[in-house]
Write a protein that holds these residues in place. Sequence first.
Motif, mmCIF file in Angstrom:
data_model
loop_
_atom_site.group_PDB
_atom_site.id
_atom_site.type_symbol
_atom_site.label_atom_id
_atom_site.label_comp_id
_atom_site.label_asym_id
_atom_site.label_seq_id
_atom_site.Cartn_x
_atom_site.Cartn_y
_atom_site.Cartn_z
ATOM 1 N N PHE A 105 14.348 -3.424 15.243
ATOM 2 C CA PHE A 105 15.599 -2.821 15.660
ATOM 3 C C PHE A 105 16.499 -2.667 14.448
ATOM 4 O O PHE A 105 16.553 -3.529 13.580
ATOM 5 C CB PHE A 105 16.295 -3.703 16.708
ATOM 6 N N LYS A 106 17.221 -1.549 14.473
ATOM 7 C CA LYS A 106 18.171 -1.319 13.394
ATOM 8 C C LYS A 106 19.409 -2.171 13.628
ATOM 9 O O LYS A 106 19.769 -2.490 14.755
ATOM 10 C CB LYS A 106 18.594 0.149 13.347
ATOM 11 N N LYS A 107 20.048 -2.509 12.578
ATOM 12 C CA LYS A 107 21.302 -3.251 12.657
ATOM 13 C C LYS A 107 22.367 -2.332 13.256
ATOM 14 O O LYS A 107 22.481 -1.176 12.871
ATOM 15 C CB LYS A 107 21.711 -3.698 11.253
ATOM 16 N N PRO A 108 23.149 -2.840 14.271
ATOM 17 C CA PRO A 108 24.179 -1.991 14.876
ATOM 18 C C PRO A 108 25.159 -1.480 13.811
ATOM 19 O O PRO A 108 25.617 -2.227 12.959
ATOM 20 C CB PRO A 108 24.877 -2.907 15.869
ATOM 21 N N THR A 109 25.475 -0.208 13.956
ATOM 22 C CA THR A 109 26.364 0.422 12.979
ATOM 23 C C THR A 109 27.799 0.409 13.487
ATOM 24 O O THR A 109 28.083 0.036 14.635
ATOM 25 C CB THR A 109 25.934 1.875 12.724
ATOM 26 N N LYS A 110 28.686 0.862 12.643
ATOM 27 C CA LYS A 110 30.106 0.942 12.976
ATOM 28 C C LYS A 110 30.312 1.920 14.133
ATOM 29 O O LYS A 110 31.122 1.684 15.028
ATOM 30 C CB LYS A 110 30.887 1.385 11.732
ATOM 31 N N PHE B 121 28.264 2.546 16.598
ATOM 32 C CA PHE B 121 27.855 1.869 17.830
ATOM 33 C C PHE B 121 28.992 1.018 18.383
ATOM 34 O O PHE B 121 29.289 1.049 19.585
ATOM 35 C CB PHE B 121 26.625 0.987 17.556
ATOM 36 N N TYR B 122 29.666 0.251 17.545
ATOM 37 C CA TYR B 122 30.770 -0.604 17.992
ATOM 38 C C TYR B 122 31.957 0.226 18.488
ATOM 39 O O TYR B 122 32.604 -0.139 19.461
ATOM 40 C CB TYR B 122 31.197 -1.568 16.881
ATOM 41 N N ILE B 123 32.245 1.341 17.829
ATOM 42 C CA ILE B 123 33.347 2.206 18.263
ATOM 43 C C ILE B 123 33.042 2.778 19.652
ATOM 44 O O ILE B 123 33.904 2.804 20.529
ATOM 45 C CB ILE B 123 33.601 3.324 17.228
ATOM 46 N N ARG B 124 31.813 3.232 19.859
ATOM 47 C CA ARG B 124 31.426 3.768 21.176
ATOM 48 C C ARG B 124 31.478 2.681 22.252
ATOM 49 O O ARG B 124 31.910 2.930 23.374
ATOM 50 C CB ARG B 124 30.028 4.361 21.104
ATOM 51 N N LEU B 125 31.029 1.487 21.926
ATOM 52 C CA LEU B 125 31.061 0.389 22.880
ATOM 53 C C LEU B 125 32.501 0.048 23.287
ATOM 54 O O LEU B 125 32.801 -0.131 24.470
ATOM 55 C CB LEU B 125 30.370 -0.846 22.284
#
Length: 149
Positions: free
Chosen positions: A5-10, A12-16
């Motif tokens: 798995f790729k490390k969550p990106t910035k 991803f956190y903004i969308r979450l």
Amino acid sequence: MKLQFKKPTKTFYIRLIAILIIILVAIWMYVIGKQHNIYIDNKDYGSYKAFSWVDVTVDKQEPLGLAKRDRDVFTVVNQTHKFKVEANGETKEIKLRIPLEMKNVIINLPAFMAGLDQAEWMSEFIIETVSVESQTEEIVTDDTAVFFE
């Protein structure tokens, strides 16, 4: 084959965070936008007699006058309301909180003015619906009636 798995990106956190904000706003809008019907009842309650005339105000709506054995309704939005009753020269005012699960509530004014517990003067008002069963009758026709006219 091993999954990586790729490390969550910035992004991803903004969308979450955006999705969580939308969910919280939806819940908040549901709570503040829920409509309630408050039925006001000026009828005898046990040993407490109905008032000959009473004025009731909910929030900033038009005051409502009720005679003895009268019932009327206020339609309100939100859960907390300013409830004011004037009867026989006495005025009583409270902040009324309606439970979220109750769509219709009924308030008995003589019990309210007597200072009873809220469970005594406010309850859920369940509107009874009567179903009418259709009864089909067999219609008897006389086929020979045409010949006698």
